[in-house]
Design an enzyme around this catalytic site. Structure first.
Site, PDB file in Angstrom:
ATOM      1  N   SER A 112     -35.378   9.016 -32.123  1.00 32.90           N
ATOM      2  CA  SER A 112     -36.000   7.789 -32.606  1.00 32.90           C
ATOM      3  C   SER A 112     -35.786   6.592 -31.684  1.00 32.90           C
ATOM      4  O   SER A 112     -36.208   6.624 -30.537  1.00 32.90           O
ATOM      5  CB  SER A 112     -35.498   7.503 -34.010  1.00 32.90           C
ATOM      6  OG  SER A 112     -36.264   6.478 -34.565  1.00 32.90           O
ATOM      7  N   HIS A 113     -35.101   5.561 -32.197  1.00 37.63           N
ATOM      8  CA  HIS A 113     -34.943   4.326 -31.425  1.00 37.63           C
ATOM      9  C   HIS A 113     -33.837   4.435 -30.370  1.00 37.63           C
ATOM     10  O   HIS A 113     -33.648   3.511 -29.602  1.00 37.63           O
ATOM     11  CB  HIS A 113     -34.643   3.174 -32.373  1.00 37.63           C
ATOM     12  CG  HIS A 113     -33.398   3.408 -33.178  1.00 37.63           C
ATOM     13  ND1 HIS A 113     -33.359   4.301 -34.214  1.00 37.63           N
ATOM     14  CD2 HIS A 113     -32.152   2.902 -33.068  1.00 37.63           C
ATOM     15  CE1 HIS A 113     -32.140   4.313 -34.723  1.00 37.63           C
ATOM     16  NE2 HIS A 113     -31.386   3.485 -34.046  1.00 37.63           N
ATOM     17  N   ASP A 276     -41.367   2.306 -32.158  1.00 35.97           N
ATOM     18  CA  ASP A 276     -40.168   2.888 -31.543  1.00 35.97           C
ATOM     19  C   ASP A 276     -40.457   4.249 -30.910  1.00 35.97           C
ATOM     20  O   ASP A 276     -41.602   4.678 -30.826  1.00 35.97           O
ATOM     21  CB  ASP A 276     -39.039   2.990 -32.576  1.00 35.97           C
ATOM     22  CG  ASP A 276     -39.292   4.065 -33.618  1.00 35.97           C
ATOM     23  OD1 ASP A 276     -40.477   4.360 -33.879  1.00 35.97           O
ATOM     24  OD2 ASP A 276     -38.326   4.622 -34.157  1.00 35.97           O
ATOM     25  N   ASP A 278     -40.243   7.381 -31.745  1.00 39.15           N
ATOM     26  CA  ASP A 278     -41.009   8.417 -32.453  1.00 39.15           C
ATOM     27  C   ASP A 278     -42.120   7.840 -33.330  1.00 39.15           C
ATOM     28  O   ASP A 278     -42.741   8.568 -34.110  1.00 39.15           O
ATOM     29  CB  ASP A 278     -40.075   9.310 -33.277  1.00 39.15           C
ATOM     30  CG  ASP A 278     -39.329   8.543 -34.349  1.00 39.15           C
ATOM     31  OD1 ASP A 278     -39.084   7.333 -34.165  1.00 39.15           O
ATOM     32  OD2 ASP A 278     -38.981   9.156 -35.375  1.00 39.15           O
ATOM     33  N   ASP A 280     -42.200   5.652 -35.899  1.00 42.64           N
ATOM     34  CA  ASP A 280     -42.111   5.354 -37.335  1.00 42.64           C
ATOM     35  C   ASP A 280     -41.665   3.918 -37.623  1.00 42.64           C
ATOM     36  O   ASP A 280     -41.765   3.466 -38.754  1.00 42.64           O
ATOM     37  CB  ASP A 280     -41.245   6.380 -38.085  1.00 42.64           C
ATOM     38  CG  ASP A 280     -39.859   6.530 -37.509  1.00 42.64           C
ATOM     39  OD1 ASP A 280     -39.530   5.831 -36.520  1.00 42.64           O
ATOM     40  OD2 ASP A 280     -39.092   7.362 -38.042  1.00 42.64           O
ATOM     41  N   ARG A 281     -41.173   3.206 -36.600  1.00 45.18           N
ATOM     42  CA  ARG A 281     -40.785   1.807 -36.834  1.00 45.18           C
ATOM     43  C   ARG A 281     -41.857   0.857 -36.335  1.00 45.18           C
ATOM     44  O   ARG A 281     -42.697   1.240 -35.520  1.00 45.18           O
ATOM     45  CB  ARG A 281     -39.499   1.483 -36.082  1.00 45.18           C
ATOM     46  CG  ARG A 281     -38.312   2.225 -36.586  1.00 45.18           C
ATOM     47  CD  ARG A 281     -37.064   1.698 -35.901  1.00 45.18           C
ATOM     48  NE  ARG A 281     -35.914   2.427 -36.391  1.00 45.18           N
ATOM     49  CZ  ARG A 281     -34.679   1.978 -36.341  1.00 45.18           C
ATOM     50  NH1 ARG A 281     -34.427   0.803 -35.808  1.00 45.18           N
ATOM     51  NH2 ARG A 281     -33.683   2.691 -36.806  1.00 45.18           N
ATOM     52  N   LYS A 375     -41.657   6.695 -42.709  1.00 43.69           N
ATOM     53  CA  LYS A 375     -42.099   5.356 -42.371  1.00 43.69           C
ATOM     54  C   LYS A 375     -43.125   5.476 -41.250  1.00 43.69           C
ATOM     55  O   LYS A 375     -43.169   6.490 -40.556  1.00 43.69           O
ATOM     56  CB  LYS A 375     -40.917   4.474 -41.982  1.00 43.69           C
ATOM     57  CG  LYS A 375     -39.965   5.027 -40.932  1.00 43.69           C
ATOM     58  CD  LYS A 375     -38.729   4.146 -40.886  1.00 43.69           C
ATOM     59  CE  LYS A 375     -37.803   4.509 -39.725  1.00 43.69           C
ATOM     60  NZ  LYS A 375     -36.798   5.516 -40.104  1.00 43.69           N
TER      61      LYS A 375
HETATM   62  C1  VG1 Z   1     -30.793   3.431 -38.849  1.00 46.52           C
HETATM   63  C2  VG1 Z   1     -31.382   2.390 -39.769  1.00 46.52           C
HETATM   64  C3  VG1 Z   1     -32.015   3.048 -40.974  1.00 46.52           C
HETATM   65  C4  VG1 Z   1     -33.056   4.069 -40.507  1.00 46.52           C
HETATM   66  C5  VG1 Z   1     -32.418   5.038 -39.541  1.00 46.52           C
HETATM   67  C6  VG1 Z   1     -33.426   5.999 -38.941  1.00 46.52           C
HETATM   68  O1  VG1 Z   1     -29.779   4.135 -39.514  1.00 46.52           O
HETATM   69  O2  VG1 Z   1     -30.394   1.478 -40.174  1.00 46.52           O
HETATM   70  O3  VG1 Z   1     -32.599   2.068 -41.787  1.00 46.52           O
HETATM   71  O4  VG1 Z   1     -33.577   4.787 -41.610  1.00 46.52           O
HETATM   72  O5  VG1 Z   1     -31.809   4.332 -38.460  1.00 46.52           O
HETATM   73  O6  VG1 Z   1     -34.471   5.318 -38.311  1.00 46.52           O
HETATM   74  P1  VG1 Z   1     -28.207   3.814 -39.320  1.00 46.52           P
HETATM   75  O7  VG1 Z   1     -27.479   4.863 -40.119  1.00 46.52           O
HETATM   76  O8  VG1 Z   1     -27.945   3.868 -37.848  1.00 46.52           O
HETATM   77  O9  VG1 Z   1     -28.012   2.435 -39.839  1.00 46.52           O
HETATM   78  V1  VG1 Z   1     -35.258   6.023 -36.992  1.00 46.52           V
HETATM   79  O10 VG1 Z   1     -36.654   5.185 -36.708  1.00 46.52           O
HETATM   80  O11 VG1 Z   1     -34.020   5.816 -35.839  1.00 46.52           O
HETATM   81  O12 VG1 Z   1     -35.383   7.617 -37.368  1.00 46.52           O
HETATM   82 CO    CO Z   2     -37.904   6.132 -35.491  1.00 44.81          CO
END
Ligand code: VG1
Ligand code: CO
Length: 542
Positions: A112-113, A276, A278, A280-281, A375
């Site tokens: 993801s991010h 981001d 993947d 979804d953000r 998302k």
């Molecule tokens: C983070 C965010 C959370 C989100 C998750 C996955 O998690 O705070 O809101 O659902 O990333 O997003 P954490 O446990 O690091 O706070 V993604 O777009 O990285 O799959």
């Molecule tokens: Co993501």
């Protein structure tokens, strides 16, 4: 030929907030990916005869991992695997494909991010038949399987050409390679008023979408430029790169600073957005007006009736507990339920499936609806475009109206990244142990009304999830939340969420950090970040 390889459990293959994330180099170690994939198969009762979806965000190792997973699906007798061309699928597109094709589940390759590349991060997520992230009982079964694993099965076969659309065969498994964009773009066309958005662009409205060299580039080009007529060049950094161009594909003002500079400068277009790794953000920013994700969710809820796909009204809404309560007041005004869930999209699945919620969102820039079970970054961008077209207002005007009507929740998140794990765990444990003594206490000038360790009891299946963050409400209409991240791959990351509501109509245009100064001071007094972590200031402020 199917080979059975003897292996043994690998420590730490425990899915976090969103799948298993590790350093790419760890995933490349012999057997690491194979062990985890076999554990997914074992944890879900095998893949014999099943239909699966597979794709990833294109980061380094995506291509090799897809080939390995295909050979493992074939070795375990999957009937068919639907793969995005060249192994690519955004997370929302994968969720949609699982649902549209009635698949039994899907594997999404992404961290993801988190940055990618040989020195970056890699990740594997498993989504269930509803298209959503595996709920906790499934991730627990997968984790248990990793601790008991003795062997994995893999087909010995040459790599498939993933560039060629159509049906291929791998042993007895059909591999269907599909255009990653087409179905998703068609879904967006059904939800939004494309004519109105097209007319908006035709009238000279200018936007800049920063794909951050990640997966949404091809999707954004196809939808915004080709179908909606945004001028060529509206989508930038549109070619997905294995290392995201060395960047941090996290759409917030810190990591999308180029876009922020543009949007606050003299040449600012009307609308800016980013997504981001993947897809979804989302980040939403108007000319000179950044919109926090929590506010964006509230605005979308308040205006959803203007969008064809939601014209019938909302069944309910949901937000992660740390997200601001801006959404709650919109729900109140609409007379619908508003749920607060633990962090992570997997907790929204039951509410969406049961028809209790139509819209969901998180402060971390995730927003979505019941059109899929993830998302969805581009969906949020199209929501905003549709709302701007319908209201014939700028982003700044929409926000001013919203705050005047619903009041403003100043909101910020301070992250202390890669701090010492022991020190972070000790802090959270000490806070937990001291919760009872906090009620009524003073932290700086603020008085604590309630202090709790958030636990969630799912209204649909009754499952209970505990220890989801320390939540402190202050008498002065302010709130402080602390929790440890579940997506990092080195040390611990402490997230500090800060919120204060102002009644308005005065004080609606303050700088958020200034507006939150008393809550920030209360957090420092309670946690002493400087002493504990040796950090003078948070690493990332969003
Ligand atoms: C983070 C965010 C959370 C989100 C998750 C996955 O998690 O705070 O809101 O659902 O990333 O997003 P954490 O446990 O690091 O706070 V993604 O777009 O990285 O799959
Ligand atoms: Co993501």
């Amino acid at each position: 030929m199917i080979e059975t390889i003897v292996t043994r459990p690998i420590d730490g293959q425990k899915p976090g907030t969103s799948g298993l994330r590790k350093k790419t180099r760890v995933f490349q170690e012999p057997g690491y990916l194979e062990n985890f994939v076999q554990s997914i198969w074992n944890g879900i009762g095998g893949v014999q005869g099943k239909l699966l979806v597979l794709g990833g965000d294109g980061r380094f190792f995506n291509d090799q991992a897809v080939q390995i997973i295909l050979r493992m699906a074939a070795a375990s007798g999957a009937a068919r695997v639907i793969v995005g061309q060249n192994g690519l699928l955004s997370t929302p597109a994968a969720s949609h494909l699982i649902r549209a094709r009635g698949a039994d589940g899907g594997v999404i390759l992404s961290a993801s991010h988190n940055p990618g590349g040989p020195e970056g991060d890699f990740g594997v997520k498993f989504n269930t038949a509803n298209g959503g992230p595996a709920p906790e009982r499934v991730t627990e079964a997968i984790f248990r399987a990793t601790t008991e694993l003795e062997e994995y099965r893999i087909l010995r076969a040459p790599d498939l050409d993933l560039g060629e659309l159509g049906i291929h065969r791998l042993h007895e498994t059909e591999v269907e390679i599909v255009d990653p964009v087409a179905d998703y773009a068609a879904l967006m066309e059904r939800l939004f008023d494309f004519d109105a958005i097209r007319a908006l662009f035709a009238s000279g409205f200018r936007m800049r979408f920063d794909a951050m060299h990640a997966i949404t580039g091809p999707y954004a080009r196809a939808i915004l430029e080709t179908r909606l007529g945004a001028p060529a060049g509206s989508v930038i950094n549109a070619t997905p790169l294995p290392d995201f161009g060395g960047g941090h594909p996290d759409p917030n003002p810190v990591w999308a600073h180029e876009l922020m500079a543009l949007m606050t400068g003299p040449e600012a277009p009307d609308f800016g957005a980013a997504s981001d790794g993947d897809g979804d953000r989302n980040m939403i920013v108007g000319r000179g007006q950044y919109v926090t994700p929590s506010d964006s969710l509230a605005v979308i809820a308040a205006n959803a009736h203007l969008v064809p796909g939601y014209a019938g009204g909302l069944k309910g809404v949901a937000r992660s507990m740390p997200s601001s309560a801006a959404l709650d007041r919109v729900a109140e005004a609409l007379g619908i339920a508003c749920y607060a869930t633990p962090t992570g999209w997997k907790f929204f699945g039951n509410l969406l499936d049961a028809g209790r919620a139509t819209l969901c969102g998180e402060e971390s820039a995730g927003t979505g609806s019941d059109h899929i079970r993830e998302k969805d970054g581009l969906w949020a961008v199209l929501m905003w475009l549709n709302i701007l077209a319908a209201r014939e207002q700028s982003v700044a005007e929409v926000m001013a109206d919203h705050w005047a009507r619903f009041r403003r929740n100043y909101y910020s998140r301070h992250d202390y990244e890669e701090v010492d794990s022991g020190a972070a765990t000790t802090l959270v444990e000490e806070l937990r142990a001291g919760l009872d003594r906090l009620a009524g206490a003073r932290l700086g000038v603020l008085r604590v009304r309630t202090a709790e360790d958030f636990s969630y009891s799912d209204p649909v299946d009754g499952s209970v999830t505990t220890k989801q963050g320390i939540q402190i409400h202050f008498v002065e209409d302010a709130r402080l939340v602390l929790r440890l991240s579940g997506t990092g791959t080195a040390g611990a990351t402490l997230r500090v969420y800060l919120e204060r509501v102002v009644a308005g109509p005065e004080g609606l245009a303050e700088d958020p950090q200034a507006a939150l100064a008393e809550v920030i001071a209360a957090a420092e007094e309670l946690c002493m970040f400087k002493t504990r972590f040796g950090r003078a200031a948070p690493d990332v402020v969003t």
